[in-house]
Design a protein around this motif. Structure first.
Motif, PDB file in Angstrom:
ATOM      1  N   SER A  69      -1.117   4.328   2.217  1.00 11.54           N
ATOM      2  CA  SER A  69      -1.307   4.681   0.761  1.00 11.54           C
ATOM      3  C   SER A  69      -1.283   6.807   0.867  1.00 11.54           C
ATOM      4  N   VAL A  70      -1.513   7.299   1.416  1.00 13.13           N
ATOM      5  CA  VAL A  70      -1.736   8.384   1.911  1.00 13.13           C
ATOM      6  C   VAL A  70      -0.589   9.114   2.352  1.00 13.13           C
ATOM      7  N   ALA A  71       0.078   8.096   3.249  1.00 13.91           N
ATOM      8  CA  ALA A  71       1.288   8.687   3.520  1.00 13.91           C
ATOM      9  C   ALA A  71       2.298   8.516   2.312  1.00 13.91           C
ATOM     10  N   GLY A  72       2.394   7.529   1.885  1.00 11.21           N
ATOM     11  CA  GLY A  72       3.008   7.257   0.207  1.00 11.21           C
ATOM     12  C   GLY A  72       3.267   8.392  -0.594  1.00 11.21           C
TER      13      GLY A  72
ATOM     14  N   ALA B 153       1.151  -1.084  -0.589  1.00 11.70           N
ATOM     15  CA  ALA B 153      -0.414  -0.173   0.267  1.00 11.70           C
ATOM     16  C   ALA B 153       0.501   1.098  -0.163  1.00 11.70           C
ATOM     17  N   PHE B 154       1.214   1.303   0.862  1.00  9.87           N
ATOM     18  CA  PHE B 154       3.183   1.981   0.881  1.00  9.87           C
ATOM     19  C   PHE B 154       2.810   3.151  -0.255  1.00  9.87           C
ATOM     20  N   CYS B 155       3.851   1.824  -1.198  1.00  8.62           N
ATOM     21  CA  CYS B 155       4.886   1.542  -2.763  1.00  8.62           C
ATOM     22  C   CYS B 155       3.899   1.953  -3.256  1.00  8.62           C
ATOM     23  N   VAL B 156       2.380   1.885  -3.393  1.00  6.15           N
ATOM     24  CA  VAL B 156       1.499   2.184  -4.521  1.00  6.15           C
ATOM     25  C   VAL B 156       0.906   3.562  -4.522  1.00  6.15           C
ATOM     26  N   GLY B 157       1.573   4.203  -3.060  1.00  4.00           N
ATOM     27  CA  GLY B 157       1.177   5.253  -2.851  1.00  4.00           C
ATOM     28  C   GLY B 157       2.477   6.600  -3.158  1.00  4.00           C
ATOM     29  N   LEU B 158       3.215   6.048  -3.237  1.00  2.00           N
ATOM     30  CA  LEU B 158       4.433   6.378  -3.863  1.00  2.00           C
ATOM     31  C   LEU B 158       4.330   6.859  -4.857  1.00  2.00           C
ATOM     32  N   LEU B 159       3.528   6.173  -5.696  1.00  2.39           N
ATOM     33  CA  LEU B 159       3.904   5.976  -7.039  1.00  2.39           C
ATOM     34  C   LEU B 159       2.372   6.773  -7.662  1.00  2.39           C
ATOM     35  N   TRP B 160       1.465   6.967  -6.526  1.00  5.16           N
ATOM     36  CA  TRP B 160      -0.036   7.657  -6.469  1.00  5.16           C
ATOM     37  C   TRP B 160       0.809   9.049  -6.996  1.00  5.16           C
ATOM     38  N   GLY B 161       1.576   9.452  -5.491  1.00  8.16           N
ATOM     39  CA  GLY B 161       2.013  10.694  -5.455  1.00  8.16           C
ATOM     40  C   GLY B 161       3.460  11.343  -6.605  1.00  8.16           C
TER      41      GLY B 161
END
Length: 300
Positions: free
Chosen positions: A93-96, A43-51
């Motif tokens: 996810s948001v944190a990423g 979830a964190f890695c997906v959030g990084l890409l989202w950012g």
């Protein structure tokens, strides 16, 4: 001294936004297709890409739709406290996303007073002064369709080719009506449809705000999902249909630079300067007036 005009390529953010959108959606699809061993890291890695996507194009904030549903799916697979797991995975996810894009929001607040720098965006564009009507929506649809199939700054295809290309999405829609090829995970398709609806709604809102939005590049964040829906619909009509359409589009992509783009944007011929005389006038570093000819005419 010789001068030559230089034609510089223009770069924009659409290609990067499309690539990051496709990568984020791919990871989301993988998360739905299989059990994730480390849901928190995923979830964190997906959030990084989202950012990163948000940094390339602010409209990719709408990726929060599939990312949020991914967090819900991962929480359901955990088999523990699903509500708390969903909150935790959504937070990660948001944190990423904020890890890569948060500084940009803070910068906009400091410089422009809002996280998206919206006032600056409005000052940089021609604003619409009349309410959005049906005529505007028809104009938007026509421009999106033509620019989707290579119509931009003087470039256009023959009208008969636009008609043939229009048969492709029509056939894909027919395939969805006949078969509904959702496979074993219909929820994923509904989420993708919701994401496309979010992209289109954002474009309509943007069209109601500024002028000149009839450009298919504004739909590129949803390009991967359009491709998925189109391929699934065509394949439901038969593997030969999908292969034939893919081959035809590949051939069109090969010949378009030579048949439709180069004739419009061919560089001007190079004319060498005769002699070593100093130019009569200079306009920056790229243009110089070496000589001119005049013909006698009537006095005014």
């Amino acid at each position: 001294r010789q001068r030559q005009m230089c034609i510089r390529d223009r770069a924009n953010n659409d290609n990067l936004a499309s690539a990051l959108s496709a990568t984020t959606i791919l990871l989301t699809a993988l998360g739905f297709a299989r059990k994730v061993e480390r849901p928190a890291s995923f979830a964190f890695c997906v959030g990084l890409l989202w950012g990163l996507g948000v940094l390339s194009k602010a409209s990719l904030l709408v990726l929060g739709i599939p990312v949020g549903f991914l967090a819900l799916k991962l929480a359901r697979d955990s088999g523990r406290n699903r509500v708390m797991d969903f909150i935790a995975l959504g937070f990660l996810s948001v944190a990423g996303m904020l890890s890569t894009a948060g500084w940009w929001f803070v910068r906009n607040i400091v410089l422009y007073g809002d996280p998206l720098g919206w006032q600056l965006v409005l000052r940089a564009n021609a604003l619409r002064t009349a309410p959005l009507g049906w005529g505007d929506l028809l104009w938007l649809a026509r421009g999106l369709y033509r620019s989707w199939w290579l119509a931009w700054i003087g470039i256009s295809l023959p009208n008969w080719l636009y008609f043939l290309l229009g048969l492709i999405p029509a056939a894909a829609v027919l395939g969805w009506i006949r078969v509904r090829p959702m496979g074993s995970r219909p929820v994923f398709w509904w989420i993708m449809a919701l994401y496309v609806a979010g992209v289109i709604a954002g474009l309509v809102k943007w069209t109601a705000t500024v002028l000149g939005t009839d450009q298919a590049r504004l739909l590129y964040p949803a390009l991967p999902v359009f491709s998925l829906f189109g391929a699934a619909g065509l394949r439901s009509l038969g593997k030969g249909v999908l292969k034939g359409v893919a081959s035809a589009l590949f051939l069109l992509a090969l010949v378009s630079p030579w048949l439709f783009i180069r004739p419009v944007h061919v560089p001007p011929p190079y004319i060498p300067v005769r002699g070593e005389a100093a130019p009569l006038a200079e306009f920056g570093e790229a243009i110089a007036l070496q000589e001119f000819e005049s013909e006698p005419g009537p006095r005014r």
